[in-house]
Design a protein around this motif. Structure first.
Motif, PDB file in Angstrom:
ATOM      1  N   THR A  42       0.862  -1.184   0.000  1.00 43.35           N
ATOM      2  CA  THR A  42       0.000   0.000   0.000  1.00 43.35           C
ATOM      3  C   THR A  42       0.890   1.223   0.000  1.00 43.35           C
ATOM      4  N   PHE A  43       0.523   2.208  -0.804  1.00 40.46           N
ATOM      5  CA  PHE A  43       1.293   3.449  -0.834  1.00 40.46           C
ATOM      6  C   PHE A  43       0.354   4.565  -1.266  1.00 40.46           C
ATOM      7  N   GLY A  44      -0.243   5.232  -0.295  1.00 44.39           N
ATOM      8  CA  GLY A  44      -1.131   6.331  -0.653  1.00 44.39           C
ATOM      9  C   GLY A  44      -2.080   6.698   0.464  1.00 44.39           C
ATOM     10  N   GLN A  45      -2.933   7.626   0.137  1.00 47.73           N
ATOM     11  CA  GLN A  45      -3.890   8.177   1.092  1.00 47.73           C
ATOM     12  C   GLN A  45      -4.985   7.159   1.393  1.00 47.73           C
ATOM     13  N   THR A  46      -5.314   7.010   2.679  1.00 50.03           N
ATOM     14  CA  THR A  46      -6.429   6.179   3.127  1.00 50.03           C
ATOM     15  C   THR A  46      -7.316   7.037   4.026  1.00 50.03           C
ATOM     16  N   ASP A  47      -8.400   6.476   4.505  1.00 53.57           N
ATOM     17  CA  ASP A  47      -9.273   7.204   5.424  1.00 53.57           C
ATOM     18  C   ASP A  47      -8.552   7.566   6.727  1.00 53.57           C
ATOM     19  N   ASP A  48      -7.541   6.755   7.108  1.00 52.21           N
ATOM     20  CA  ASP A  48      -6.830   6.971   8.368  1.00 52.21           C
ATOM     21  C   ASP A  48      -5.610   7.870   8.229  1.00 52.21           C
ATOM     22  N   GLY A  49      -5.157   8.121   7.004  1.00 53.52           N
ATOM     23  CA  GLY A  49      -3.971   8.928   6.769  1.00 53.52           C
ATOM     24  C   GLY A  49      -3.195   8.392   5.580  1.00 53.52           C
ATOM     25  N   PHE A  50      -1.963   8.832   5.419  1.00 54.73           N
ATOM     26  CA  PHE A  50      -1.115   8.389   4.312  1.00 54.73           C
ATOM     27  C   PHE A  50      -0.410   7.106   4.755  1.00 54.73           C
TER      28      PHE A  50
END
Length: 99
Positions: A42-50
């Motif tokens: 994973t590498f990117g923006q999520t609901d919890d942060g980057f």
């Protein structure tokens, strides 16, 4: 266990965040360590942060483990390294790090 590390760098917070959240930073870091077998999960923006999640297959050395315990361990597994960047309490950015 909770560990807090504070460091100061001679650059702006925004520039440091830009560096620490770039693929190039991690690619160079692994190249310095001569690590070639890894992948970005994973590498990117999520609901919890980057979120940066890297998986590296590793071999488990069982030669120092008692024979009766060896049957419980695999010979290989994945080492997960994860950084979750989000706004910090009192600091512009904070990273939760786990491995």
């Amino acid at each position: 266990m909770n560990v807090t590390v504070d460091r100061e760098y001679d650059t702006s917070v925004e520039r440091l965040f830009e560096i620490l959240t770039s693929r190039e930073y991690f690619e160079q870091r692994y190249a310095w360590g001569k690590v070639e077998n890894y992948r970005f999960d994973t590498f990117g923006q999520t609901d919890d942060g980057f979120l940066i999640r890297i998986i590296q297959p590793i071999t488990i050395r069982t030669d120092r483990i008692p024979g009766f315990a060896r049957r419980f361990l695999p010979s290989e597994t994945d080492l997960l390294t994860e950084f979750l960047w989000h706004p910090g309490g009192g600091a512009p950015y904070q990273a939760d790090y786990r491995f």
